[in-house]
Scaffold this active site. Sequence first.
Site, PDB file in Angstrom:
ATOM      1  N   THR B 161       0.833  -1.046   0.236  1.00 31.48           N
ATOM      2  CA  THR B 161       0.008  -0.062   0.022  1.00 31.48           C
ATOM      3  C   THR B 161       0.890   1.095   0.180  1.00 31.48           C
ATOM      4  O   THR B 161       1.371   1.692  -1.029  1.00 31.48           O
ATOM      5  CB  THR B 161      -1.127   0.126   1.195  1.00 31.48           C
ATOM      6  OG1 THR B 161      -0.192  -0.342   2.648  1.00 31.48           O
ATOM      7  CG2 THR B 161      -2.198  -1.043   0.989  1.00 31.48           C
ATOM      8  N   THR B 198      -1.522  -2.227   7.709  1.00 30.20           N
ATOM      9  CA  THR B 198      -2.129  -3.566   7.840  1.00 30.20           C
ATOM     10  C   THR B 198      -0.779  -4.464   7.555  1.00 30.20           C
ATOM     11  O   THR B 198       0.042  -4.226   6.764  1.00 30.20           O
ATOM     12  CB  THR B 198      -2.936  -3.981   6.918  1.00 30.20           C
ATOM     13  OG1 THR B 198      -4.150  -3.318   6.939  1.00 30.20           O
ATOM     14  CG2 THR B 198      -3.336  -5.505   6.671  1.00 30.20           C
ATOM     15  N   GLU B 285       6.147   3.620   9.640  1.00 28.92           N
ATOM     16  CA  GLU B 285       5.647   4.988   9.126  1.00 28.92           C
ATOM     17  C   GLU B 285       6.720   6.003   9.890  1.00 28.92           C
ATOM     18  O   GLU B 285       6.508   6.287  11.101  1.00 28.92           O
ATOM     19  CB  GLU B 285       4.207   5.252   9.421  1.00 28.92           C
ATOM     20  CG  GLU B 285       3.553   4.360   8.650  1.00 28.92           C
ATOM     21  CD  GLU B 285       1.934   4.436   9.090  1.00 28.92           C
ATOM     22  OE1 GLU B 285       1.307   4.035   7.996  1.00 28.92           O
ATOM     23  OE2 GLU B 285       1.705   4.631   9.849  1.00 28.92           O
ATOM     24  N   SER B 413      -8.351  13.265   3.314  1.00 29.91           N
ATOM     25  CA  SER B 413      -8.988  12.498   2.475  1.00 29.91           C
ATOM     26  C   SER B 413      -9.805  13.176   1.602  1.00 29.91           C
ATOM     27  O   SER B 413     -10.451  14.298   1.906  1.00 29.91           O
ATOM     28  CB  SER B 413      -9.749  11.282   3.088  1.00 29.91           C
ATOM     29  OG  SER B 413     -10.645  11.860   4.107  1.00 29.91           O
TER      30      SER B 413
END
Lengths: 413, 413
Positions: B161, B198, B285, B413
């Site tokens: 991702t 994930t 991250e 978003s």
Amino acid sequence: MSGKAERKSPLAPPDFPELPAIKGLGMAAGDAAIKHAGRNDLAIWTVDSGTSAAGLFTRSMLPAAPVTVTKEHIQAAPPRALLVNSANANAFTGLQGLADCRTIARATAEALGCKPEQVLMASTGVIGEPLPVRQIMDRIPELPKKIRPAAWQDAAEAIMTTDTFAKGAHAHAVIDGQPVTLCGVAKGSGMIAPNMATMLAFCFTDARIPGVQLHEMLLASADRTFNAITVDSDTSTSDMLLLFATGKAGHAPPGSVDDPRFEGFRAALDELLKDLAIQIVRDGEGASKLIETRISGAESDASARKIAESVANSPLVKTAIAGGDANWGRIIMALGKSGENVQAEHLLIRIGGELVASGGQRAENYDESRITRHLEGDEILIEAELQIGSGAFTIWTCDLTHGYISINADYRS
Amino acid sequence: MSGKAERKSPLAPPDFPELPAIKGLGMAAGDAAIKHAGRNDLAIWTVDSGTSAAGLFTRSMLPAAPVTVTKEHIQAAPPRALLVNSANANAFTGLQGLADCRTIARATAEALGCKPEQVLMASTGVIGEPLPVRQIMDRIPELPKKIRPAAWQDAAEAIMTTDTFAKGAHAHAVIDGQPVTLCGVAKGSGMIAPNMATMLAFCFTDARIPGVQLHEMLLASADRTFNAITVDSDTSTSDMLLLFATGKAGHAPPGSVDDPRFEGFRAALDELLKDLAIQIVRDGEGASKLIETRISGAESDASARKIAESVANSPLVKTAIAGGDANWGRIIMALGKSGENVQAEHLLIRIGGELVASGGQRAENYDESRITRHLEGDEILIEAELQIGSGAFTIWTCDLTHGYISINADYRS
């Protein structure tokens, strides 16, 4: 002491509140030169004889020396004084740290004319550095002369580390027709480099409540206030919440903890502690938004608390809110990882009152723009209704921002 | 899909490793246009009949649809295929999400000539958005023709991702004189906005091990590898670790889980999973440093694990390391808040091998400059020796930096 946190939190109240005097209580601040020059780092509160006290302490397995000594003293004798220093936590300082506490208690007792066990103590600041006892001892003899009835702001400022504003609150009740006052100060989730956040809160009332009942009332109120806030899930070696009752208000003591005559007092204590607790969150390191997470319909209150903690401590939820991102998938993640009984098909999730999820999927009329508008504000409400039982719990936290990283990572000791 | 995480992690290995083919296994990647145009988002692995499989799944109470279906299928029949899509997690998608999984399993089974229950599935990406089933269905018929024996990098890239690098590893063992190969790919703690990290890992071997023993071996190896890493303490709805054994290596199956003939295999599996797990942390991250926390001398292994988690998940420890700050007081805090048996007077703390605390206080010859030098590197070692019992556990995590906040908060978003 980096000075990084000097900018006042955007969530700070405009001013320190005007707090009244409490009969049988005095206070003063002093400068032992542990902090920056010119900033007070000592606070003392003195109480008349006849005062009872109750305390709640960090659950850390490695508590600071003043935590150990204050727990001992509060059991041993009715209190006469509370001495607090900031800028050094006297934590992980071995036997010397304990000896330093006893030295200071003796000197304070001597200056006030009481027994050392009647002196309670708290420290907040650097861990693992020897306490500068001499500097503190030098200031003790002069403190009694400086005591005034309502020097609340001075005292609240003296216990700050990198808090960006001084925290105080008051509440009122009536017992047997007598007005009763409650006041408190707190320090929170500011950092004093190279160190951690410590939560200290000291509350005082003129109500007449023996130590045993006072402790029960404090425990009950703290459960849904001080034990319902989180900034970063870390727990200090030095956390301490003390409540003193001078007994000057002229009413009869409670017959029992749940004496209905004290209902107003218990509500006022809730109010006081909630006010102080939320001020601590409002000064959370780097906080730009206050987040209230309400869980209802859980299997039990305990289950609701665990679920609320899972959401409120989730870095992904906290960063989404910092970014104003209507990312409710992260709330799903946090509810799911709690390990508690959560059933997708019964779950209702609301942000700012707007339904975002129901029936195990995105709500039918989900409109992201309404959520985004709510997230632009600085008080965010997340609600999850589980529709399983009647357990409920609410937790307050703040968002996780670049400010948190700056305060905690960019400074080099 | 913000593209924020495009810069390769500074902790990334230089290249994707060359992974060998495994007898009885094929793979291919495809583009269902769920991700950015031109980036693959479908991966398929096919295995010959006679293959056994074992899986470990997220403990989330709100698991994604493919987690539910794959758990069902892995029990129901020996596997023939694994189909994975990225960019949509098919999580919190209600009954439709489950129906979508079944539709895809049927189509895949038809294309391959097997039963739907022989198709395992995983998804990673956005939560709460309906899966674009049509786009995936359109690609399924052509996948079988594209299958090759060792398209590892293509497959590893297709499941990414916002991972900043593709993750693969291999290991080798000998069973009854026969060489055995293990290969695996993983994706980790990258974010796909607006969503969560994930962890997916898919491992394959030509060893011959029935499902029951395979499951036990996977569980044991995962315990000290995949279950010993943390990036931000959050748990996805979609985490999945699968191990397939094609049985082509030509040795006899194990007599029992702890059959000594399989000692080398178990060690190789440990090695493979540890390699993949640490690659996930290296791509945490915003990670700038890999942190290994070793707890020893605890009351039990379980106690050591809890203490290690308390340190590795502490935002204050992780930010101190990000800042290169020799702030061992935060390690004291994290050890103390674990709630486990930790005794100040017995505790030894080392950073980069240098003793910083012993005897309940700062170590006598503590020299901060040596610690600071270690913290300038990108592999940090924290050790706490409790000297209470013989429990030990090691956890790997990464530091907490502005990069984490940027990836998770700055994107809207």
